[in-house]
Design a protein around this motif. Structure first.
Motif: not given
Ligand SMILES: Nc1nc2c(c(=O)[nH]1)N[C@H]1C(S)=C(S)[C@@H](COP(=O)(O)OP(=O)(O)OC[C@H]3O[C@@H](n4cnc5c(=O)[nH]c(N)nc54)[C@H](O)[C@@H]3O)O[C@H]1N2
Ligand code: SF4
Ligand code: SF4
Ligand code: SF4
Ligand code: SF4
Ligand code: SF4
Lengths: 732, 289, 455
Positions: C339-359
């Motif tokens: 649940i954590f990896c599948g539903s919580v972690v992807p929330l990071m992708l909602a933030f613009k600043r992470f969307q192209a942050n390679i690491p």
């Protein structure tokens, strides 16, 4: 590992070499190339061999003393499976799991195959001639009094021959030892009813009140009783029988009871008297005896709530006849005889004697009647050995070094005899300590006659006959060995018998008329006897049972406390392994214990409440310490045990006996204190008190039951109804 | 191997499930087990080992859950026993239940087998064809009763399973299974086939009691009855009829009776519609004590 | 607007850059290849041992008959959806930004299917009788069982695999011609000449090529949807609690796309770094992929919620028990991790600043895939430990090292195939990148004209 006997590893090495030698010397498995093959032609096959078709031969189950009749399915000269013989009144075509496993004793890869003589620390293969000479030589300079013969229960012609052999040198030291015999109950029965083993008609009883008699499991004649039990459940006159089981550790029978009552260990007799008191129907001596056993006192001593005592009494009054049984859980105390007598008294008070407790039929040949094994015999032998009385010691059908209670120091005393001969199927713990090991035929290769201790209907003699040829060329039947030995002493008397088969046949034919063969010619009688496997003795005498109660001077001690050893140790009898002699049968090792479903191991049963107190969880390795010794085994939390007791099953913990037995579990015999019943001198199996402690180790218990703990959460898997809601009369 | 042939045979195959227009004939093997008689003694299980060449896997493999007992004796305890706040003792004992393949009429194991290694016979058995099995274990995954046992190892060549001399006990009428195939209770099909073959050559039907399964034969309490449900005179047919348990129903009419039917017969997990061929009779416990 | 690609890259430069990736590998390439080989070695060793000894060494039991092999099989099938999604679906949707990255995504599809297929066989108790499950012609009329979802599986995977290979190959033909034309004589030249099928870039060839590619793409999409629906049927068609869930097919497809996307991000980053494809695998494309992944993650989460809710509010007590067991039983840590990896972690992708942050993206994508792998395990295992029959409950088993070894080896196997592919075939589609550059320059031109018009 060196022991004061043989070096086991070398012993086995020699044994293994011996086995190979047999195979090479041509007993069947040779290749075509070496040119020495005996080709078996199906064109001229023996008349009992029909290729592809199983033929049944009747014989007798030798797995326990119940004496069930069996039919062996034989195909292409191999015995494949054992079934019950429907003509036997004892088992009516049925067998228990232990009986089924009989073939595995026969085909067991760890059988002794050659006579072995001790040479220092190792056993060396010798010939039978050499072995017999050796025995003759050792017996030459000793008097009859210096010879002892230890055996398990024996009956029939083997017993006759054995008695004659011992008589031939004036030896009166035949010790008949069974580690798990109902010996105290026998003695109590003799007093109460006038016979040691009356016939119990469970099927005629409306209520069975059993004080620790595991008659569905390992007690006396379990297959017979199981059948009676099934009838009892169907009911007498449509009234379903009610089973109440009173015992501190649930047995298989207890698990089938309508009401299982955990009683404080040792207070069974008190409870019995309490029930008599509550019944209020007894008069005279008996009333006087029980007058102090009022509910309050009895409840306090036994831990059984007064309400239960009332209910039992009410039920017994309402439904008659009933049957009260005294079993091993009641007899295993220093006051075991008193317990059993008190329990038997209930049958008198309830008027069951003559109805559900009846006289048993007897075989009219007293010399063939079973020599019933007990533990007092072992004690007597042990005392004699300790005193250095015996120079030559024979051992047959017993494994005393494994089963003697640790408190007896039997192994040390055994070593005091100069020459020990063991007749053995396996290198068990006792055979390892022998000077001469003589390999026996399996029960499926041997001839014999057996008189069951417990007679079901009429009296019967059971026939044992070989179901196939010897698997190993150099084993011998016990009868043949005895015959060879007695020929050393009295050659003239026995010279006409070529072998034990000849002796048996002649002996049977001699009594043809008495055995129901009057008017038949010898061959017809003999072949009919063999084909039936049973000789039924119509009109055999019965000794009447006493209908009057016997002695009423009972002294029943209250349960004692022991701060140092707070728990009572209950050595449980496993339905399959019994005293351990069957621990080398893989089917039985892998057959889960019915109550715990544990396989291939020992365990310590402990009540969850006690376990919680001591912070013990399932699989904790527990050290169980008695005054005599200690063992370590895995804990199993089990609600079917009195919280003041723990239980370890008997039968495991072998240090020998072959690949399937050695190294599994622990042997609780080792920690049993040498306490004896005051009246009979029998070992008080349940008198050992112990303390337990955690060792800090833990294992995963190997069992069939799931970790979910065998609950059927919300689903109807195993259905159960109350008698109120069911109508059995409508059933097929 | 025409498609037409395929479709035809397929339709026939599917027809073996209980439907009224195509009843079993002349045999439908079925069983009933009286739980009030069963003492939990395990004799049936050992007899099954003896009859069916079942390997003894040893302690280590047993610990891994790889035991092979085709018939296992289960016991159930009331839920409130031995737990904090619950009852202290199991005062009505345990409830024993011999569990083996229920020979489902609409067996969930059959439909899922990719190679058709397990399927329905005309006499109402769920058969297992060892040669055909590829060991996918889908059948076991879908068996509601979990009575299928997989050969995780090659037991005939495993140490101490059948060492020399033990091999000679093996029943020649039953295959010794090799590694990677599924197995389970067959209702002792070798005995049934022998009996049916004899009967056929004598131009009759197998009569009641002529053939016994090994477990039934051993059972000291006669708890197991076995026979032909098509034959109305067989003991099993009479028991099923008297208990009002019908093979082709997933919910018995009698169960709707208000206050209960006073009949003990039931089938386990019947509501899942596997139409099991084993009827159990409920254990009875005295209410007066 | 950020640029998906620079509009002024010379076409010759594109050829040069991509073809360079086929040339002498960098040491890092060798390291990765050797590691992959070692991993395959472990897997093969375990499989040989298992084949010889019996599948019991995997530590499965009765009734816990399926283990990591089936879970990992579903995982790889899921992975395979990445290529189809990027190539076929986005192709049909004219999403231009897919062009530089679809080739390796397609390769992923093919290789993950090849890996998945292995697991079906590794799982079998009698691998040597595998062919029984195929409807091969034989005179005995022994058909496989057409009712069994496992048979559908075998067929679906086989079809999907062959179609994927065709799709990958067809799409590569113009590039193979470029390779052919730019190679010195040698085995490569021969190979490319053979595979390029005489491509010369005539109009007729381009026309036929476009039609073929489109046709295969159209064929592949329903196939991709069906293949994971069929894998879902292995469970949904069964009768087991926790498995016979109506929503499983779409749920499986969503999960598949999800893990496929996540894997694309990981590989995107690796390739970009290893082959120095910064010019083509731009951050802008990465950002689009991240957003797509986020969207699918939310769909997956939604479908999960649907499943839990429908179990919870149904009267299927057995299924509910399994759900409770998942959340609280022995498997709980893994389930919550999922649940954590599948539903919580992807929330990071909602933030613009992470969307192209390679690491960050690299870490996130690995976690997402871990979550997706756990999802498959959590579908398979808990039902076995808590099915209908209580006697069989909680016979938990921990997969043996053999099982782990083979699962581990499968990642090596996948990596090995992928790395070899990247050295033999152009992992970036040259002709489509050119198209993209062309389109972009056209768009810019039009934009300029339009802007001029406004002023
Ligand atoms: N009525 C009837 N007749 C039949 C058949 C039938 O079903 N019914 N089946 C037919 C068929 S299919 C067949 S194959 C034939 C078989 O017919 P045969 O070939 O005659 O087979 P067998 O009866 O097995 O005899 C083979 C002989 O070889 C010997 N032998 C065994 N091992 C060796 C060895 O290592 N070396 C040598 N030199 N000899 C060895 C055996 O002892 C035996 O005597 O029968 C055919 N005839
Ligand atoms: S009760 Fe004893 S004699 Fe009877 S079958 Fe069982 S082991 Fe054999
Ligand atoms: S009980 Fe299980 S194995 Fe037997 S027929 Fe039914 S589903 Fe199949
Ligand atoms: S294990 Fe065998 S019988 Fe079971 S589904 Fe697979 S192939 Fe069929
Ligand atoms: S019917 Fe036969 S195969 Fe089935 S459990 Fe009974 S003995 Fe075993
Ligand atoms: S043999 Fe009969 S009584 Fe014993 S467990 Fe089996 S079914 Fe029950």
């Amino acid at each position: 590992m060196m022991e004061n006997g043989f070096n086991r590893r070398d012993f086995l090495k020699v044994l293994g070499w011996g086995g190979t030698a047999v195979a090479l010397s041509g007993c069947g498995n040779t290749s075509v190339e070496d040119g020495r093959e005996t080709v078996n032609s199906y064109v001229e096959a023996a008349d009992y061999v029909i290729p592809g078709i199983g033929v049944y031969f009747n014989s007798t189950c030798a797995q326990c003393d119940a004496g069930c009749s069996i039919m062996g399915k034989v195909r292409e000269g191999r015995v494949l499976k054992l079934e019950g013989n429907p003509d036997s009144a004892i088992n009516r075509g049925k067998t228990c799991g232990l009986g089924q496993a009989g073939v595995q004793h026969h085909y067991n890869p760890d059988r002794v195959r050659e006579p072995l003589q001790r040479k220092g620390e190792i056993g060396v293969t010798i010939t039978w001639e050499k072995a017999y000479e050796l025995i003759a030589e050792k017996l030459k300079d000793v008097s009859g009094e210096e010879i002892a013969f230890l055996s398990g229960g024996v009956s029939g012609h083997l017993k006759v021959l054995l008695d004659n052999y011992l008589a031939s040198f004036g030896c009166r030291n035949h010790f008949v030892y069974e580690a798990l015999a109902p010996a105290v109950v026998r003695a109590a029965n003799k007093k109460s009813y006038g016979v040691e083993m009356p016939r119990y008609n469970i099927n005629k009883a409306k209520v069975v009140l059993s004080f620790g008699a595991d008659f569905l499991g390992a007690w006396v004649s379990p297959v017979h009783f199981s059948q009676q039990y099934a009838q009892f459940r169907k009911g007498v006159d449509g009234e379903r029988g009610v089973l109440i089981q009173i015992e501190p550790k649930m047995t298989l029978t207890g698990a089938n009871a309508d009401r299982w009552i955990p009683v404080r260990p040792g207070t069974e007799g008190v409870l019995a008297l309490g029930i008599i008191n509550a019944l209020g129907t007894a008069g005279g001596d008996i009333a006087a005896l029980v007058k102090d056993y009022d509910k309050v006192r009895v409840s306090k001593e036994t831990g059984v709530p007064p309400g239960h005592i009332d209910k039992i009494a009410a039920l017994l009054k309402l439904r008659s006849p009933s049957l009260v049984l005294a079993g091993s859980a009641a007899e295993g105390y220093a006051h075991g005889s008193q317990n059993a007598a008190a329990i038997n008294l209930l049958n008198h008070v309830l008027g069951n004697v003559g109805k559900t407790v009846e006289a048993a039929a007897e075989v009219p040949f007293p010399q063939m009647a079973p020599a019933r094994g007990n533990t007092a015999a072992l004690k007597a032998l042990n005392d004699g050995l300790a005193a250095g009385k015996y120079k030559v010691l024979f051992n047959y059908a017993a494994n005393p070094i494994f089963t003697a209670p640790g408190g007896m120091k039997f192994k040390d005393n055994w070593a005091k005899a100069d020459f020990k001969v063991v007749f053995a199927h396996y290198m068990d713990e006792t055979a390892l300590q022998a000077d001469l090991v003589l390999p026996l035929d399996s029960a499926l290769e041997d001839w014999g006659t057996h008189v069951p201790e417990y007679m079901a209907d009429g009296a019967q003699i059971n026939i044992q006959q070989p179901l196939m040829e010897r698997l190993h060329a150099n084993t011998r039947g016990m009868g043949d060995i005895l015959l060879a030995l007695i020929k050393q002493r009295r050659p003239e008397d026995y010279k006409s018998y070529e072998d034990y088969y000849g002796y048996l046949r002649a002996a049977m034919l001699q009594n043809k008329a008495a055995l129901g063969g009057g008017g038949m010619d010898d061959d017809t009688f003999w072949s009919e006897t063999l084909s039936k496997g049973i000789v039924k003795l119509a009109g055999a005498a019965t000794t009447a049972v006493h209908s009057k109660a016997g002695a009423t001077d009972l002294t029943l001690p209250a349960a004692t406390q022991d701060a140092q050893y707070p728990l009572q140790l209950i050595p449980a009898v496993n339905v399959s392994l019994r005293d351990g002699r069957h621990a080398n049968l893989p089917w039985l090792q892998e057959s889960p214990d019915p109550l715990t479903t544990i396989v291939w191991d020992s365990w310590v049963e402990i009540h969850p409440k006690k376990a919680l107190e001591m912070d013990i969880t399932e699989g904790d390795i527990i050290e169980v310490t008695s005054r005599t010794g200690s063992v370590k085994a895995q804990a199993y939390l089990f609600p079917g045990i009195h919280p003041d007791a723990i239980s370890i099953p008997l039968g495991q913990g072998h240090e020998a006996l072959g690949r399937y037995a050695k190294g599994y579990g622990v042997n609780p015999f080792q920690i049993l204190d040498a306490v004896f019943d005051k009246e009979t001198g029998e070992l008080a199996m349940h008198e050992t008190r112990v303390k337990i402690s955690k060792t800090g180790q833990r294992v995963i218990v190997v069992k069939d039951e799931s970790a979910a703990g065998a609950k059927q959460i919300r689903k109807k898997i195993a259905g159960r109804m109350s008698t109120d809601n069911v109508d059995l009369s409508k059933e097929v | 191997m025409s498609v037409n042939n395929l479709l035809e045979n397929w339709a026939q195959f599917r027809h073996f499930h209980p439907v009224d227009d195509k009843p079993h004939d002349p045999y439908k093997w079925a069983m009933s087990i009286d739980l009030d008689a069963c003492s939990g003694c395990n004799a049936c299980s050992v007899a099954c080992y003896a009859e069916n060449n079942i390997p003894v896997v040893g302690k280590e493999k047993y610990a891994h859950g790889q035991a092979m007992h085709w018939i296992r004796i289960e016991h159930y305890w009331d839920e409130d026993i031995g737990v904090p706040g619950g009852r202290e003792f199991p005062e009505q004992g345990a409830q024993f239940l011999p569990m083996m393949c229920q020979q489902c009429e609409a067996a969930p194991c059959e439909t899922v087998c990719p190679v058709g290694a397990t399927n329905h016979t005309a006499d109402g058995l769920n058969s297992q064809i060892y040669n055909r099995c590829i060991g996918s274990r889908y059948c076991s995954a879908n068996c509601p009763y979990k009575v299928r046992y997989f050969n995780w190892y090659d037991y005939p060549t495993t140490d101490n399973v059948w060492p020399e001399t033990m091999t000679r006990q093996l029943n020649p009428d039953v295959t010794v299974r090799s590694k990677g195939v599924m197995e389970k209770c067959t209702f002792c099909v070798q005995r049934l086939n022998a009996a049916m073959s004899t009967a056929r050559s004598e131009g009759r039907k197998v009569h009641d009691g002529e053939v016994q399964t090994a477990c039934q034969q051993a059972c000291p309490t006669n708890a197991i009855s076995f026979g032909n449900l098509v034959d109305p005179e067989s003991r099993v047919a009479k028991q099923w009829a008297r208990q009002q348990v019908e093979l082709t129903k997933d919910k018995q009419t009698k169960d709707a009776e208000p206050g209960g039917s006073r009949l003990r017969g039931y089938r386990i997990l019947e509501e899942l519609r596997p139409y099991p061929s084993v009827m159990y009779l409920e254990r009875v416990r005295e209410s007066a004590v | 607007m950020e640029k998906d690609i620079r509009e002024n890259i010379a076409w010759a430069q594109i050829n040069k850059d991509v073809l360079r990736s086929l040339e002498a590998p960098r040491p890092l390439y060798w390291v990765i290849l050797l590691v992959a080989l070692a991993m395959v070695g472990v897997g093969v060793g375990c499989e040989i041992y298992q084949y010889q000894t019996g599948i019991g060494v995997a530590n499965m039991n009765n009734p816990h008959v399926w283990g990591l092999y089936i879970a990992t099989f579903i995982f790889w099938i899921g992975m395979s959806h990445s290529g189809t999604l990027l190539s076929a679906i986005l192709h049909l949707m004219h999403a231009d930004w897919r062009k530089p990255i679809y080739r390796f995504a397609e390769a992923m599809t093919t290789f993950s299917l090849m890996t998945a297929g292995l697991f079906v066989m590794i799982h079998l108790g009698r691998l040597w009788q595998f062919y029984y499950s195929l409807p091969y012609p034989n005179e005995r009329g022994l058909w496989p069982n057409f009712q069994s979802p496992l048979l559908w599986d075998a067929m679906a995977i086989f079809t999907y695999l062959s179609s994927s290979i065709i799709f990958l190959y067809v799409g590569m033909i113009p590039d193979l011609a470029i390779c052919r034309d730019n190679m010195h004589p040698g085995w490569r030249k021969k190979l490319y000449s053979l595979l390029a099928l005489g491509w010369e870039g005539t109009d007729r060839q381009w026309r036929n090529f476009r039609v073929t590619y489109l046709t295969v793409a159209c064929f592949l999409i329903p196939l991709a949807v069906s293949v994971h629906s069929i894998v879902a049927s292995d469970f949904a068609m069964s009768q087991q609690p926790g498995w016979h869930v109506t929503s499983f097919p779409p749920y499986f497809v969503a999960g598949a796309l999800y893990s496929g996307c996540a894997a694309i991000i990981s590989l995107f980053i690796i390739l970009r770094y290893v082959f120095k494809f910064e010019e083509y695998m731009t951050l802008s494309i990465l950002k689009k992929t991240s957003r797509l992944t986020f969207a699918i993650a939310m769909v997956w989460t939604y479908l999960n919620a649907v499943e839990f809710a429908s179990v919870w509010y149904s009267h299927d007590e057995a299924a509910k028990d399994v759900l409770i067991q998942k959340a609280t039983g022995t498997y709980a840590p893994f389930w919550w991790m999922m649940i954590f990896c599948g539903s919580v972690v992807p929330l990071m992708l909602a933030f613009k600043r992470f969307q192209a942050n390679i690491p960050v993206l690299f870490a996130v994508s690995l976690l997402l895939n871990l979550g997706m792998w756990l999802e498959r395990w959590m579908i398979v295992a808990p039902t076995f430990s808590h099915g209908y029959y209580p006697w069989a409950w909680d016979h938990d088993q921990w997969p043996s090292l053999v099982q782990w070894g083979i699962v581990f080896g499968s990642f090596g196997w996948f990596a090995l195939l992928f790395m070899v592919f990247c050295k033999v075939f152009p992992s970036v589609s040259m002709y489509e990148v050119k198209e993209m550059v062309y389109h972009r320059s056209l768009a810019l031109k039009n934009g300029e004209t339009a802007e001029e018009g406004v002023h």
